[in-house]
Structures are given as C-alpha cells and as structure tokens.
Design a protein around this motif. Structure first.
Motif, PDB file in Angstrom:
ATOM      1  N   LYS A   1       0.860  -1.194   0.000  1.00 61.45           N
ATOM      2  CA  LYS A   1       0.000   0.000   0.000  1.00 61.45           C
ATOM      3  C   LYS A   1       0.893   1.240   0.000  1.00 61.45           C
ATOM      4  CE  LYS A   1      -2.685   3.364   0.664  1.00 61.45           C
ATOM      5  NZ  LYS A   1      -3.071   4.040   1.867  1.00 61.45           N
TER       6      LYS A   1
ATOM      7  N   PHE B   1     -15.064   4.692   2.020  1.00 65.89           N
ATOM      8  CA  PHE B   1     -13.980   3.758   2.322  1.00 65.89           C
ATOM      9  C   PHE B   1     -12.641   4.440   2.045  1.00 65.89           C
ATOM     10  CE2 PHE B   1     -17.526   0.905   2.065  1.00 65.89           C
ATOM     11  CZ  PHE B   1     -17.223  -0.092   2.952  1.00 65.89           C
ATOM     12  N   THR B   2     -11.574   3.740   2.386  1.00 68.72           N
ATOM     13  CA  THR B   2     -10.237   4.309   2.173  1.00 68.72           C
ATOM     14  C   THR B   2      -9.389   3.329   1.360  1.00 68.72           C
ATOM     15  OG1 THR B   2      -9.316   3.215   4.089  1.00 68.72           O
ATOM     16  CG2 THR B   2     -10.283   5.397   4.467  1.00 68.72           C
ATOM     17  N   THR B   3      -8.255   3.800   0.920  1.00 67.89           N
ATOM     18  CA  THR B   3      -7.365   2.886   0.200  1.00 67.89           C
ATOM     19  C   THR B   3      -6.652   1.932   1.177  1.00 67.89           C
ATOM     20  OG1 THR B   3      -5.741   4.668   0.126  1.00 67.89           O
ATOM     21  CG2 THR B   3      -7.012   4.279  -1.866  1.00 67.89           C
TER      22      THR B   3
ATOM     23  N   THR C   1      -9.050  -0.772   1.166  1.00 65.85           N
ATOM     24  CA  THR C   1      -8.904  -1.453  -0.130  1.00 65.85           C
ATOM     25  C   THR C   1      -7.719  -2.403  -0.097  1.00 65.85           C
ATOM     26  OG1 THR C   1      -9.752   0.542  -1.198  1.00 65.85           O
ATOM     27  CG2 THR C   1      -8.678  -1.082  -2.621  1.00 65.85           C
TER      28      THR C   1
ATOM     29  N   ASN D   1     -16.122   2.186  -3.729  1.00 67.95           N
ATOM     30  CA  ASN D   1     -17.240   2.682  -2.916  1.00 67.95           C
ATOM     31  C   ASN D   1     -16.832   3.894  -2.103  1.00 67.95           C
ATOM     32  OD1 ASN D   1     -19.214   0.460  -3.393  1.00 67.95           O
ATOM     33  ND2 ASN D   1     -17.583  -0.730  -2.456  1.00 67.95           N
TER      34      ASN D   1
ATOM     35  N   ARG E   1      -8.682  14.365  -1.272  1.00 70.29           N
ATOM     36  CA  ARG E   1      -9.241  13.529  -0.202  1.00 70.29           C
ATOM     37  C   ARG E   1     -10.705  13.854  -0.045  1.00 70.29           C
ATOM     38  NH1 ARG E   1      -5.695  10.745   2.804  1.00 70.29           N
ATOM     39  NH2 ARG E   1      -3.630  11.663   2.859  1.00 70.29           N
ATOM     40  N   GLY E   2     -11.532  12.828  -0.006  1.00 70.05           N
ATOM     41  CA  GLY E   2     -12.971  13.012   0.114  1.00 70.05           C
ATOM     42  C   GLY E   2     -13.371  13.819   1.340  1.00 70.05           C
TER      43      GLY E   2
ATOM     44  N   CYS F   1     -11.763   0.735  -3.507  1.00 65.35           N
ATOM     45  CA  CYS F   1     -12.619  -0.448  -3.667  1.00 65.35           C
ATOM     46  C   CYS F   1     -13.870  -0.088  -4.469  1.00 65.35           C
ATOM     47  CB  CYS F   1     -12.955  -1.068  -2.311  1.00 65.35           C
ATOM     48  SG  CYS F   1     -13.881   0.003  -1.234  1.00 65.35           S
TER      49      CYS F   1
ATOM     50  N   ASP G   1     -15.775  11.646  -2.405  1.00 60.91           N
ATOM     51  CA  ASP G   1     -15.049  10.370  -2.348  1.00 60.91           C
ATOM     52  C   ASP G   1     -14.814   9.805  -3.742  1.00 60.91           C
ATOM     53  OD1 ASP G   1     -14.532  10.196   0.343  1.00 60.91           O
ATOM     54  OD2 ASP G   1     -16.312   9.004   0.811  1.00 60.91           O
TER      55      ASP G   1
ATOM     56  N   GLY H   1     -11.917  11.490  -5.077  1.00 65.45           N
ATOM     57  CA  GLY H   1     -10.727  10.892  -4.447  1.00 65.45           C
ATOM     58  C   GLY H   1     -10.341   9.582  -5.127  1.00 65.45           C
ATOM     59  N   MET H   2     -11.338   8.770  -5.436  1.00 61.29           N
ATOM     60  CA  MET H   2     -11.046   7.477  -6.091  1.00 61.29           C
ATOM     61  C   MET H   2     -10.426   7.709  -7.466  1.00 61.29           C
ATOM     62  SD  MET H   2     -14.153   4.955  -5.013  1.00 61.29           S
ATOM     63  CE  MET H   2     -15.490   6.024  -4.497  1.00 61.29           C
TER      64      MET H   2
ATOM     65  N   GLY I   1      -2.859   5.190  -2.919  1.00 64.83           N
ATOM     66  CA  GLY I   1      -3.787   6.174  -2.360  1.00 64.83           C
ATOM     67  C   GLY I   1      -3.921   7.364  -3.294  1.00 64.83           C
ATOM     68  N   GLY I   2      -4.601   8.387  -2.801  1.00 66.17           N
ATOM     69  CA  GLY I   2      -4.825   9.566  -3.648  1.00 66.17           C
ATOM     70  C   GLY I   2      -4.705  10.875  -2.893  1.00 66.17           C
ATOM     71  N   GLY I   3      -4.256  10.774  -1.627  1.00 60.61           N
ATOM     72  CA  GLY I   3      -4.210  11.954  -0.758  1.00 60.61           C
ATOM     73  C   GLY I   3      -3.323  13.076  -1.265  1.00 60.61           C
TER      74      GLY I   3
ATOM     75  N   GLY J   1      -0.867   8.150  -1.010  1.00 59.30           N
ATOM     76  CA  GLY J   1      -0.749   9.214  -2.000  1.00 59.30           C
ATOM     77  C   GLY J   1       0.268  10.255  -1.563  1.00 59.30           C
TER      78      GLY J   1
HETATM   79  N1  UDP Z   1     -11.720   6.653  -1.533  1.00 56.63           N
HETATM   80  C1  UDP Z   1     -13.010   6.136  -1.448  1.00 56.63           C
HETATM   81  N2  UDP Z   1     -13.187   4.781  -1.462  1.00 56.63           N
HETATM   82  C2  UDP Z   1     -12.137   3.907  -1.514  1.00 56.63           C
HETATM   83  C3  UDP Z   1     -10.825   4.428  -1.556  1.00 56.63           C
HETATM   84  C4  UDP Z   1     -10.633   5.805  -1.573  1.00 56.63           C
HETATM   85  O1  UDP Z   1     -13.970   6.873  -1.392  1.00 56.63           O
HETATM   86  O2  UDP Z   1     -12.357   2.692  -1.536  1.00 56.63           O
HETATM   87  C5  UDP Z   1     -11.515   8.108  -1.641  1.00 56.63           C
HETATM   88  C6  UDP Z   1     -11.567   8.868  -0.325  1.00 56.63           C
HETATM   89  O3  UDP Z   1     -12.201  10.109  -0.570  1.00 56.63           O
HETATM   90  C7  UDP Z   1     -10.098   9.105   0.002  1.00 56.63           C
HETATM   91  C8  UDP Z   1      -9.508   9.288  -1.371  1.00 56.63           C
HETATM   92  O4  UDP Z   1     -10.236   8.366  -2.191  1.00 56.63           O
HETATM   93  O5  UDP Z   1      -9.928  10.262   0.770  1.00 56.63           O
HETATM   94  C9  UDP Z   1      -8.029   9.002  -1.478  1.00 56.63           C
HETATM   95  O6  UDP Z   1      -7.691   7.806  -0.824  1.00 56.63           O
HETATM   96  P1  UDP Z   1      -6.909   7.771   0.580  1.00 56.63           P
HETATM   97  O7  UDP Z   1      -7.259   8.954   1.410  1.00 56.63           O
HETATM   98  O8  UDP Z   1      -7.129   6.421   1.189  1.00 56.63           O
HETATM   99  O9  UDP Z   1      -5.421   7.886   0.072  1.00 56.63           O
HETATM  100  P2  UDP Z   1      -4.051   8.005   0.918  1.00 56.63           P
HETATM  101  O10 UDP Z   1      -4.373   8.442   2.322  1.00 56.63           O
HETATM  102  O11 UDP Z   1      -3.442   6.661   0.926  1.00 56.63           O
HETATM  103  O12 UDP Z   1      -3.244   8.980   0.140  1.00 56.63           O
END
Ligand code: UDP
Length: 240
Positions: free
Chosen positions: A9, A137-139, A142, A134, A56-57, A132, A71, A74-75, A50-52, A12
């Motif tokens: 994992k 949820f978060t990565t 996922t 949806n 971020r959602g 995932c 969200d 973010g995905m 990830g996508g942070g 982002g």
């Molecule tokens: N996200 C989501 N569903 C998922 C995975 C990600 O809605 O299954 C959205 C959520 O808004 C999240 C954004 O995608 O804030 C980026 O992912 P994440 O924050 O997990 O990334 P990281 O913290 O790893 O950079």
C-alpha cells in the motif's frame, strides 16, 4: 523469501515527496526501481495506491461538497497515481497492469480478481486503482480487502513515517516506536496503523501488516526478506 505474494500500500502523500501537491516523478521512479528489484527476485507484487496527494474526500466534504461525490473524486485521483506508477514500471521493463474498481476501460482493465491473480502468477505487477469503488472507504481498507481476495501473505504499508508510535512523533519528542504489535494491542490502544475497517479485515483474515518508511532506500526488499523494518502487526500476540 518468507512472502511469495505481497500487497504493497503506497499512500498518496508518499508519492508527492517534498512537494505539497501532486506527483513527484523522481519519487515514483525510485519506488518503481525498488519494486522492479523485488519482482526480479520472484516476489509477486500487487500494489494499492492512495490519492491523498491529489484529493481527499473528507477534505472536499469539509469544504461543503457532497461526501459521496467527493469520495468518487478521491477514487479518480488514485487512478492517476496508479497510471503514473505503471508508466515508471514499464519504462523499467517491468510488466504491469492497472485494474480499476470503477470501470474506465480506455485507460485500464476493470478489477477482475481471477485475472489479477493470473497476472501475478505470470510475474506482472498489478496496481489496483480506484480504491474499492465505494465512497466512505479508504485505500487502506482497499489494501486489506484486495490482500484477502488475492491471497497475499502480508500487507506492507509504506508511508512517510518509520513505523507505529504510542503518540504522534511529529508532536511529542518522547514518542516511542513499537517493533511488534498484536492486532489486539492496536485495537486496544487505538494506534494509528490503518483505519479500523482495514485492521478488522486483516485481523479476521490473519494477514499481518508491516508499516515502514518508504523513503529509506531498500526498505521494500528488506521487508520482503523478513528483516525487521518499522512496525510489524501480527495476528496473534507475540511476546516482546
Ligand atoms: N476513496 C473512497 N473509497 C475507496 C478508496 C478511496 O472513497 O475505496 C476516496 C476517499 O475520498 C479518500 C480518497 O479516495 O480520501 C483518497 O484515498 P486515501 O485517502 O485512502 O489515500 P491516501 O491516504 O493513501 O493517500
């Protein structure tokens, strides 16, 4: 090697390096080179990005956006990161496929579990984009979900910090890093390893998590070799 199939994992934020936004291509190239090294040794490597670093959602929702819509944005951000990593890997001649949880077949394959597993068996890196699929949820979740689905033996959470601490090391000088933890200890102490859903999934499926610093060169290979890097979270209580 203690692990044949690994789910890595990448947050982002790690992909933006020292920048405050976006993708630092030199960081992506370095990560790709490390992945290339371990794949060449025969490890099957799946990656959740990830996508942070882009969106971020929760931040979007705080600014007044509808949470589910934010969200989804973010995905989509995670797909950009997935494609950037794929590009870097392919330039190093590492065979690689991106599979997305939200269909966008002009740019990537849709997520098909059995196909992902076949790619891995053939030595291809599989990058899962779109979380995932949806909102809410978060990565991290996922990563735990896909690891369970594809039978990965471990989740590597590669971030900007070198493990799990009893309190935030950025704020407290006396913060102590754990070398090993059990899932019970993580849940009891509400320790910041991954979000609760991800922890529950890994715990229920007996998948250990290793949290380590992505910016220490060679850490991915060391973690795959089973060497102590960062903090390892184990399914059963391990005496310290
Ligand atoms: N996200 C989501 N569903 C998922 C995975 C990600 O809605 O299954 C959205 C959520 O808004 C999240 C954004 O995608 O804030 C980026 O992912 P994440 O924050 O997990 O990334 P990281 O913290 O790893 O950079």
């Amino acid at each position: 090697m203690p692990y044949r199939r690994v789910l890595l994992k990448l947050s982002g934020e790690a992909l933006m390096g020292e920048q405050s936004y976006g993708i630092d291509t030199s960081v992506i190239q370095r990560i790709a080179a490390e992945i290339a090294g371990v794949v060449a040794q025969g490890t099957e490597m799946a990656v959740v990005v990830g996508g942070g670093n882009i969106f971020r959602g929760l931040k979007g929702a705080a600014a007044g956006m509808d949470r589910a819509t934010a969200d989804y944005v973010g995905m989509l951000a995670t797909v950009m990161n997935a494609m950037a990593l794929q590009d870097a890997l392919e330039r190093m001649e590492v065979p690689c496929r991106v599979q997305t949880a939200i269909a966008m077949q002009e740019v990537a394959e849709p997520y098909i579990r059995r196909r992902a597993m076949r790619h891995l068996e053939k030595g291809r890196v599989v990058i899962f984009g779109g979380g995932c699929g949806n909102p809410f949820f978060t990565t991290d979740t996922t990563a735990a979900l896909r690891a369970a689905e594809i039978g990965a033996q471990v989740v590597f959470k590669a971030t900007k910090v070198d493990g799990v601490y009893n309190k935030d090391p950025a704020c407290f000088r006396d913060a102590v890093r754990y070398d090993r933890l059990s899932f019970q200890e993580v849940l009891r102490g509400e320790l910041a390893v991954m979000d609760g859903t991800a922890i529950a999934l890994c715990k229920d499926n007996g998948i250990p998590i290793v949290v380590f610093n992505l910016f220490e060169a060679g850490n991915i290979a060391r973690a795959i070799a089973g060497e102590p890097v960062g903090t390892a979270v184990h399914p059963e209580l391990v005496p310290h």
